[in-house]
Write a protein that holds these residues in place. Structure first.
Motif, PDB file in Angstrom:
ATOM      1  N   HIS A  36      25.770  33.106  29.622  1.00  0.00           N
ATOM      2  CA  HIS A  36      26.349  32.923  28.414  1.00  0.00           C
ATOM      3  C   HIS A  36      26.970  34.089  27.795  1.00  0.00           C
ATOM      4  O   HIS A  36      26.498  35.039  28.209  1.00  0.00           O
ATOM      5  CB  HIS A  36      26.139  32.080  27.534  1.00  0.00           C
ATOM      6  CG  HIS A  36      26.636  31.336  26.695  1.00  0.00           C
ATOM      7  ND1 HIS A  36      26.759  32.045  25.437  1.00  0.00           N
ATOM      8  CD2 HIS A  36      27.134  30.408  26.371  1.00  0.00           C
ATOM      9  CE1 HIS A  36      27.602  31.615  24.482  1.00  0.00           C
ATOM     10  NE2 HIS A  36      27.745  30.210  24.836  1.00  0.00           N
ATOM     11  N   PRO A  37      28.538  34.096  27.019  1.00  0.00           N
ATOM     12  CA  PRO A  37      29.354  35.618  27.057  1.00  0.00           C
ATOM     13  C   PRO A  37      28.936  35.819  26.036  1.00  0.00           C
ATOM     14  O   PRO A  37      28.934  36.953  25.984  1.00  0.00           O
ATOM     15  CB  PRO A  37      30.937  34.366  27.367  1.00  0.00           C
ATOM     16  CG  PRO A  37      30.375  33.455  27.465  1.00  0.00           C
ATOM     17  CD  PRO A  37      29.280  32.871  27.862  1.00  0.00           C
ATOM     18  N   LEU A  50      20.542  25.987  28.999  1.00  0.00           N
ATOM     19  CA  LEU A  50      21.461  26.286  30.584  1.00  0.00           C
ATOM     20  C   LEU A  50      22.670  26.735  29.149  1.00  0.00           C
ATOM     21  O   LEU A  50      22.831  25.684  28.711  1.00  0.00           O
ATOM     22  CB  LEU A  50      20.912  25.060  30.639  1.00  0.00           C
ATOM     23  CG  LEU A  50      19.392  24.160  31.819  1.00  0.00           C
ATOM     24  CD1 LEU A  50      20.281  23.244  32.569  1.00  0.00           C
ATOM     25  CD2 LEU A  50      20.122  26.308  32.801  1.00  0.00           C
ATOM     26  N   ALA A  51      23.757  27.672  30.607  1.00  0.00           N
ATOM     27  CA  ALA A  51      24.596  27.208  30.186  1.00  0.00           C
ATOM     28  C   ALA A  51      25.607  27.000  30.524  1.00  0.00           C
ATOM     29  O   ALA A  51      25.135  26.544  31.802  1.00  0.00           O
ATOM     30  CB  ALA A  51      25.240  29.314  29.653  1.00  0.00           C
ATOM     31  N   PHE A  52      26.841  26.334  30.300  1.00  0.00           N
ATOM     32  CA  PHE A  52      27.668  25.655  31.428  1.00  0.00           C
ATOM     33  C   PHE A  52      28.742  26.047  31.777  1.00  0.00           C
ATOM     34  O   PHE A  52      29.434  27.207  30.385  1.00  0.00           O
ATOM     35  CB  PHE A  52      27.988  23.914  30.313  1.00  0.00           C
ATOM     36  CG  PHE A  52      26.794  23.369  30.192  1.00  0.00           C
ATOM     37  CD1 PHE A  52      26.944  22.385  31.230  1.00  0.00           C
ATOM     38  CD2 PHE A  52      25.585  23.549  29.256  1.00  0.00           C
ATOM     39  CE1 PHE A  52      25.862  21.342  31.246  1.00  0.00           C
ATOM     40  CE2 PHE A  52      24.680  22.500  29.097  1.00  0.00           C
ATOM     41  CZ  PHE A  52      24.738  21.342  30.479  1.00  0.00           C
ATOM     42  N   GLU A  53      29.946  26.422  32.254  1.00  0.00           N
ATOM     43  CA  GLU A  53      31.702  25.533  32.304  1.00  0.00           C
ATOM     44  C   GLU A  53      31.868  24.327  32.112  1.00  0.00           C
ATOM     45  O   GLU A  53      32.033  24.006  32.551  1.00  0.00           O
ATOM     46  CB  GLU A  53      31.969  26.764  33.346  1.00  0.00           C
ATOM     47  CG  GLU A  53      31.293  28.027  34.209  1.00  0.00           C
ATOM     48  CD  GLU A  53      31.634  28.004  35.661  1.00  0.00           C
ATOM     49  OE1 GLU A  53      32.596  27.265  35.876  1.00  0.00           O
ATOM     50  OE2 GLU A  53      31.207  29.009  36.299  1.00  0.00           O
ATOM     51  N   ILE A 131      35.842  26.999  29.266  1.00  0.00           N
ATOM     52  CA  ILE A 131      35.175  27.360  27.805  1.00  0.00           C
ATOM     53  C   ILE A 131      34.122  27.239  27.853  1.00  0.00           C
ATOM     54  O   ILE A 131      33.613  26.389  28.863  1.00  0.00           O
ATOM     55  CB  ILE A 131      36.060  25.784  27.026  1.00  0.00           C
ATOM     56  CG1 ILE A 131      37.014  25.889  26.106  1.00  0.00           C
ATOM     57  CG2 ILE A 131      34.419  25.442  26.172  1.00  0.00           C
ATOM     58  CD1 ILE A 131      36.840  24.400  25.675  1.00  0.00           C
ATOM     59  N   TYR A 132      32.903  27.710  27.711  1.00  0.00           N
ATOM     60  CA  TYR A 132      32.134  28.131  28.299  1.00  0.00           C
ATOM     61  C   TYR A 132      31.162  27.317  27.260  1.00  0.00           C
ATOM     62  O   TYR A 132      30.670  27.759  25.826  1.00  0.00           O
ATOM     63  CB  TYR A 132      30.945  29.394  28.308  1.00  0.00           C
ATOM     64  CG  TYR A 132      31.968  29.685  29.475  1.00  0.00           C
ATOM     65  CD1 TYR A 132      31.793  30.337  30.561  1.00  0.00           C
ATOM     66  CD2 TYR A 132      33.484  30.993  28.978  1.00  0.00           C
ATOM     67  CE1 TYR A 132      32.048  30.555  32.032  1.00  0.00           C
ATOM     68  CE2 TYR A 132      33.897  31.141  29.948  1.00  0.00           C
ATOM     69  CZ  TYR A 132      33.056  31.335  31.384  1.00  0.00           C
ATOM     70  OH  TYR A 132      34.303  31.747  32.602  1.00  0.00           O
ATOM     71  N   GLY A 133      30.003  26.789  27.197  1.00  0.00           N
ATOM     72  CA  GLY A 133      28.596  26.316  25.776  1.00  0.00           C
ATOM     73  C   GLY A 133      27.495  26.047  26.818  1.00  0.00           C
ATOM     74  O   GLY A 133      26.909  26.691  27.828  1.00  0.00           O
ATOM     75  N   CYS A 134      26.949  25.970  25.644  1.00  0.00           N
ATOM     76  CA  CYS A 134      25.571  26.357  26.378  1.00  0.00           C
ATOM     77  C   CYS A 134      24.225  25.009  25.720  1.00  0.00           C
ATOM     78  O   CYS A 134      24.886  24.400  24.306  1.00  0.00           O
ATOM     79  CB  CYS A 134      24.647  27.676  25.823  1.00  0.00           C
ATOM     80  SG  CYS A 134      24.573  28.092  23.561  1.00  0.00           S
TER      81      CYS A 134
END
Length: 168
Positions: A36-37, A50-53, A131-134
């Protein structure tokens, strides 16, 4: 690879009949939280997860419970399950795209929710950058092992986590 050893990859068959089910609140490709950024998430300071794209335009309820808070223009949503599990869904979106295009908040703070119910909707097509998410479990210290079994996930229909009780 995970920051917290409590987040464990297992096959769907291995975890089929165990734990509390958390459905995915967002769609996308799963990556380790360390990717994650934002350091507050990637370091695991807030909790494990967990992180996501992100590949979809919505956030849905991950379980039956309540929406505790909606912050940062709909890009952070805090949930609490009936059994006390607390979850944060956070999207990392460039400030240039605030407010989120096409933002529609379907549920308000303190409202009851059912798993899969729409919470936030936005127009992903108008955000030309990734967009990144977690999904972070905020009170993970009170829980046992947290299992996940997929690498690509669809909001509302796929199981993200199976959460077990802490052994006494």
């Amino acid at each position: 690879m995970s920051i917290h050893k409590q987040v464990i990859f297992a096959t769907e068959q291995q975890v089929k009949n165990i734990g509390f089910t958390v459905y995915s609140p967002i769609s996308g490709k799963i990556t380790p939280l360390i990717n994650h950024p934002q350091t507050i998430f990637s370091s695991g300071i807030l909790g494990c997860g967990l992180a996501f794209e992100v590949t979809s335009h919505k956030i849905v309820a991950p379980f039956d419970g309540i929406v505790e808070q909606i912050k940062l223009g709909g890009s952070e949503v805090y949930f609490k399950a009936k059994n006390g599990i607390k979850l944060l869904i956070a999207l990392e979106i460039d400030q240039e795209y605030f407010p989120l295009p096409g933002l529609a908040i379907k549920k308000q703070e303190a409202q009851q929710i059912k798993a899969g119910e729409p919470i936030i909707h936005f127009d992903l097509r108008k955000i030309p950058v990734p967009i990144y998410g977690c999904v972070t479990i905020l009170n993970h210290q009170k829980l046992g092992a947290i299992y996940y079994s997929q690498s690509n996930i669809t909001a509302g229909s796929d199981v993200l986590f199976k959460i077990t009780s802490k052994k006494r």
